[in-house]
Write a protein that holds these residues in place. Structure first.
Motif, PDB file in Angstrom:
ATOM      1  N   MET A   1      15.909  26.729  69.826  1.00  0.00           N
ATOM      2  CA  MET A   1      16.538  25.570  70.392  1.00  0.00           C
ATOM      3  C   MET A   1      17.546  25.046  69.377  1.00  0.00           C
ATOM      4  O   MET A   1      17.172  24.705  68.256  1.00  0.00           O
ATOM      5  CB  MET A   1      15.484  24.519  70.720  1.00  0.00           C
ATOM      6  N   LEU A   2      18.798  25.053  69.772  1.00  0.00           N
ATOM      7  CA  LEU A   2      19.882  24.649  68.888  1.00  0.00           C
ATOM      8  C   LEU A   2      20.620  23.467  69.504  1.00  0.00           C
ATOM      9  O   LEU A   2      21.239  23.593  70.555  1.00  0.00           O
ATOM     10  CB  LEU A   2      20.837  25.825  68.670  1.00  0.00           C
ATOM     11  N   LEU A   3      20.523  22.328  68.846  1.00  0.00           N
ATOM     12  CA  LEU A   3      21.166  21.108  69.330  1.00  0.00           C
ATOM     13  C   LEU A   3      22.496  20.932  68.609  1.00  0.00           C
ATOM     14  O   LEU A   3      22.528  20.595  67.430  1.00  0.00           O
ATOM     15  CB  LEU A   3      20.267  19.895  69.089  1.00  0.00           C
ATOM     16  N   ASP A   4      23.586  21.205  69.307  1.00  0.00           N
ATOM     17  CA  ASP A   4      24.935  21.125  68.774  1.00  0.00           C
ATOM     18  C   ASP A   4      25.006  21.696  67.353  1.00  0.00           C
ATOM     19  O   ASP A   4      25.349  20.993  66.399  1.00  0.00           O
ATOM     20  CB  ASP A   4      25.460  19.689  68.808  1.00  0.00           C
ATOM     21  N   PRO A   5      24.677  22.995  67.227  1.00  0.00           N
ATOM     22  CA  PRO A   5      24.622  23.584  65.886  1.00  0.00           C
ATOM     23  C   PRO A   5      25.985  23.609  65.203  1.00  0.00           C
ATOM     24  O   PRO A   5      26.970  24.079  65.770  1.00  0.00           O
ATOM     25  CB  PRO A   5      24.115  25.006  66.147  1.00  0.00           C
ATOM     26  N   ALA A   6      26.043  23.070  64.012  1.00  0.00           N
ATOM     27  CA  ALA A   6      27.268  23.037  63.216  1.00  0.00           C
ATOM     28  C   ALA A   6      27.272  24.276  62.335  1.00  0.00           C
ATOM     29  O   ALA A   6      26.836  24.239  61.182  1.00  0.00           O
ATOM     30  CB  ALA A   6      27.333  21.753  62.400  1.00  0.00           C
ATOM     31  N   ILE A   7      27.753  25.393  62.900  1.00  0.00           N
ATOM     32  CA  ILE A   7      27.775  26.665  62.176  1.00  0.00           C
ATOM     33  C   ILE A   7      29.110  27.362  62.425  1.00  0.00           C
ATOM     34  O   ILE A   7      29.761  27.131  63.436  1.00  0.00           O
ATOM     35  CB  ILE A   7      26.615  27.582  62.599  1.00  0.00           C
ATOM     36  N   GLY A   8      29.501  28.192  61.477  1.00  0.00           N
ATOM     37  CA  GLY A   8      30.744  28.933  61.633  1.00  0.00           C
ATOM     38  C   GLY A   8      31.974  28.047  61.640  1.00  0.00           C
ATOM     39  O   GLY A   8      32.975  28.374  62.270  1.00  0.00           O
ATOM     40  N   LEU A   9      31.922  26.945  60.920  1.00  0.00           N
ATOM     41  CA  LEU A   9      33.036  25.998  60.915  1.00  0.00           C
ATOM     42  C   LEU A   9      34.109  26.446  59.924  1.00  0.00           C
ATOM     43  O   LEU A   9      33.857  27.248  59.021  1.00  0.00           O
ATOM     44  CB  LEU A   9      32.529  24.600  60.586  1.00  0.00           C
ATOM     45  N   ASP A  10      35.309  25.927  60.095  1.00  0.00           N
ATOM     46  CA  ASP A  10      36.442  26.319  59.273  1.00  0.00           C
ATOM     47  C   ASP A  10      36.154  26.032  57.791  1.00  0.00           C
ATOM     48  O   ASP A  10      35.896  24.872  57.422  1.00  0.00           O
ATOM     49  CB  ASP A  10      37.683  25.559  59.723  1.00  0.00           C
ATOM     50  N   PRO A  11      36.194  27.067  56.938  1.00  0.00           N
ATOM     51  CA  PRO A  11      35.866  26.869  55.511  1.00  0.00           C
ATOM     52  C   PRO A  11      36.752  25.836  54.811  1.00  0.00           C
ATOM     53  O   PRO A  11      36.257  25.059  53.995  1.00  0.00           O
ATOM     54  CB  PRO A  11      36.053  28.260  54.908  1.00  0.00           C
ATOM     55  N   GLN A  12      38.039  25.814  55.116  1.00  0.00           N
ATOM     56  CA  GLN A  12      38.925  24.837  54.467  1.00  0.00           C
ATOM     57  C   GLN A  12      38.558  23.413  54.882  1.00  0.00           C
ATOM     58  O   GLN A  12      38.501  22.514  54.053  1.00  0.00           O
ATOM     59  CB  GLN A  12      40.394  25.127  54.788  1.00  0.00           C
ATOM     60  N   ASP A  13      38.274  23.224  56.167  1.00  0.00           N
ATOM     61  CA  ASP A  13      37.850  21.906  56.635  1.00  0.00           C
ATOM     62  C   ASP A  13      36.548  21.489  55.958  1.00  0.00           C
ATOM     63  O   ASP A  13      36.380  20.326  55.576  1.00  0.00           O
ATOM     64  CB  ASP A  13      37.650  21.890  58.152  1.00  0.00           C
ATOM     65  N   MET A  14      35.624  22.430  55.822  1.00  0.00           N
ATOM     66  CA  MET A  14      34.329  22.109  55.213  1.00  0.00           C
ATOM     67  C   MET A  14      34.486  21.797  53.727  1.00  0.00           C
ATOM     68  O   MET A  14      33.813  20.916  53.193  1.00  0.00           O
ATOM     69  CB  MET A  14      33.329  23.245  55.422  1.00  0.00           C
ATOM     70  N   LEU A  15      35.403  22.506  53.031  1.00  0.00           N
ATOM     71  CA  LEU A  15      35.674  22.199  51.626  1.00  0.00           C
ATOM     72  C   LEU A  15      36.220  20.780  51.501  1.00  0.00           C
ATOM     73  O   LEU A  15      35.757  19.998  50.658  1.00  0.00           O
ATOM     74  CB  LEU A  15      36.661  23.204  51.031  1.00  0.00           C
ATOM     75  N   GLU A  16      37.174  20.427  52.345  1.00  0.00           N
ATOM     76  CA  GLU A  16      37.741  19.078  52.307  1.00  0.00           C
ATOM     77  C   GLU A  16      36.686  18.027  52.621  1.00  0.00           C
ATOM     78  O   GLU A  16      36.621  16.981  51.970  1.00  0.00           O
ATOM     79  CB  GLU A  16      38.913  18.981  53.277  1.00  0.00           C
ATOM     80  N   THR A  17      35.839  18.309  53.597  1.00  0.00           N
ATOM     81  CA  THR A  17      34.775  17.367  53.951  1.00  0.00           C
ATOM     82  C   THR A  17      33.775  17.231  52.809  1.00  0.00           C
ATOM     83  O   THR A  17      33.322  16.123  52.502  1.00  0.00           O
ATOM     84  CB  THR A  17      34.071  17.826  55.243  1.00  0.00           C
ATOM     85  N   ALA A  18      33.432  18.351  52.181  1.00  0.00           N
ATOM     86  CA  ALA A  18      32.507  18.303  51.039  1.00  0.00           C
ATOM     87  C   ALA A  18      33.097  17.479  49.902  1.00  0.00           C
ATOM     88  O   ALA A  18      32.394  16.666  49.283  1.00  0.00           O
ATOM     89  CB  ALA A  18      32.173  19.715  50.567  1.00  0.00           C
ATOM     90  N   GLU A  19      34.371  17.668  49.630  1.00  0.00           N
ATOM     91  CA  GLU A  19      35.031  16.887  48.568  1.00  0.00           C
ATOM     92  C   GLU A  19      34.985  15.393  48.888  1.00  0.00           C
ATOM     93  O   GLU A  19      34.705  14.575  48.013  1.00  0.00           O
ATOM     94  CB  GLU A  19      36.470  17.361  48.366  1.00  0.00           C
TER      95      GLU A  19
END
Length: 149
Positions: A1-19
């Motif tokens: 059961m996967l509730l809106d799984p946040a996977i396979g997201l854009d690496p550049q976007d995720m780097l910016e979000t992590a920063e």
């Protein structure tokens, strides 16, 4: 059961979000922290926002901060940037994408359909990412029916 799984997201976007996640996030008072949470959790009932404030907001050094590990959050953004893996064949799978968020790609859903066939159930919900909070009873009903299958 996967509730809106946040996977396979854009690496550049995720780097910016992590920063962005690394910076200090503090509030002058509980009301300001609650208002920020309510804004980021648009659609979540006020009582659940209040419960989040009660459970996870603390005063430290004269300001109010959410109680969580920034290191774990940064690591999580990195994990979300990994290639999205399709659940293995032979495992009944329920995916509930939130149509008001953009975490679940149609390409990944199609790969899931190809791999799982009749064992895949997809139930899109017109909510934001916090679908289990926005529509608790509805989500619980879908989960219950899937488990009772």
């Amino acid at each position: 059961m996967l509730l809106d799984p946040a996977i396979g997201l854009d690496p550049q976007d995720m780097l910016e979000t992590a920063e962005e996640s690394r910076g200090d996030e503090s509030y002058p008072d509980r009301e300001a922290a609650r208002a920020a949470k309510a804004e980021s959790w648009a659609g979540v009932p006020a009582a659940l926002v209040d419960a989040e404030v009660e459970a996870h907001l603390e005063e430290r050094d004269g300001t109010w901060r959410w109680r969580y590990s920034r290191a774990a959050l940064v690591a999580a953004w990195g994990e979300m940037a990994r290639e999205a893996v399709v659940p293995p064949a032979g495992h009944p799978t329920l995916i509930m994408p939130a149509t008001g968020a953009d975490f679940v790609s149609e390409k990944w859903l199609e790969a899931c359909r190809t791999e799982l066939g009749e064992q895949l159930t997809v139930i899109p919900l017109d909510t934001g990412h916090m679908l289990y909070l926005e529509r608790s009873a509805e989500v619980a009903g879908h989960l219950r029916r899937f488990l009772e299958g």
